[in-house]
Design a protein around this motif. Structure first.
Motif, PDB file in Angstrom:
ATOM      1  N   ASP A  91       1.015  -1.147   0.149  1.00  0.00           N
ATOM      2  CA  ASP A  91      -0.303  -0.283  -0.173  1.00  0.00           C
ATOM      3  C   ASP A  91       0.453   1.565   0.046  1.00  0.00           C
ATOM      4  O   ASP A  91       0.774   2.184  -0.460  1.00  0.00           O
ATOM      5  CB  ASP A  91      -1.040  -0.243   1.124  1.00  0.00           C
ATOM      6  N   ARG A 135     -14.772  -4.366  -4.667  1.00  0.00           N
ATOM      7  CA  ARG A 135     -14.018  -4.682  -3.168  1.00  0.00           C
ATOM      8  C   ARG A 135     -12.486  -4.318  -3.802  1.00  0.00           C
ATOM      9  O   ARG A 135     -11.743  -3.499  -2.244  1.00  0.00           O
ATOM     10  CB  ARG A 135     -13.781  -6.098  -3.937  1.00  0.00           C
ATOM     11  N   GLY A 146     -13.554  -1.400  -0.322  1.00  0.00           N
ATOM     12  CA  GLY A 146     -13.534  -2.667   0.359  1.00  0.00           C
ATOM     13  C   GLY A 146     -14.938  -3.291   0.868  1.00  0.00           C
ATOM     14  O   GLY A 146     -14.969  -3.844   1.751  1.00  0.00           O
ATOM     15  N   ARG A 149     -17.453  -6.143  -0.537  1.00  0.00           N
ATOM     16  CA  ARG A 149     -17.728  -7.725  -1.349  1.00  0.00           C
ATOM     17  C   ARG A 149     -19.355  -8.410  -0.798  1.00  0.00           C
ATOM     18  O   ARG A 149     -19.704  -8.324   1.001  1.00  0.00           O
ATOM     19  CB  ARG A 149     -16.849  -8.243  -1.072  1.00  0.00           C
ATOM     20  N   ARG A 171     -13.499  -4.015   4.487  1.00  0.00           N
ATOM     21  CA  ARG A 171     -12.283  -3.766   4.703  1.00  0.00           C
ATOM     22  C   ARG A 171     -12.224  -3.318   5.967  1.00  0.00           C
ATOM     23  O   ARG A 171     -12.947  -2.694   6.423  1.00  0.00           O
ATOM     24  CB  ARG A 171     -11.878  -2.991   3.711  1.00  0.00           C
TER      25      ARG A 171
END
Length: 111
Positions: free
Chosen positions: A19, A85, A89, A91, A109
């Motif tokens: 990241d 996603r 973040g 799903r 997420r």
């Protein structure tokens, strides 16, 4: 040697190196996922354009509607599986138990 730069000795390492590297590379560009962003907009905008220009493109109403439905289906798939996603973040999916009950599973997420 005493003339050696101190930044060579100590390096600040993050837990999430991937990241960090991606954010360093994209400092000039604010879009983190340009390909996902392109397809997120492409399917929606193209469905709207086909809808608005349907009469100019073809005289077949069925061909226009099939094209619009396919574009919006691709948009749904892209948002559910890729851009949802990557960008926010999220799903979700449906699971069916052994006894036939349907359960929706939603994941987000961790911050």
């Amino acid at each position: 040697s005493p003339l050696q730069d101190s930044s060579d000795d100590i390096e600040d390492v993050s837990l999430f190196d991937a990241d960090d590297d991606a954010s360093r590379r994209s400092k000039k560009s604010k879009i983190r996922h340009p390909v996902a962003s392109f397809f997120h907009l492409f399917f929606r905008v193209s469905a709207i354009v086909v809808y608005l220009l349907c009469e100019l493109l073809t005289s077949s109403f069925i061909a226009c509607m099939v094209t619009i439905i396919l574009l919006l289906s691709c948009d749904f798939w892209a948002v559910k599986n890729v851009t949802g996603r990557l960008m926010v973040g999220l799903r979700w999916w449906n699971q069916v138990d052994d006894d036939g009950r349907s359960h929706w599973v939603f994941e987000a997420r961790k911050v």
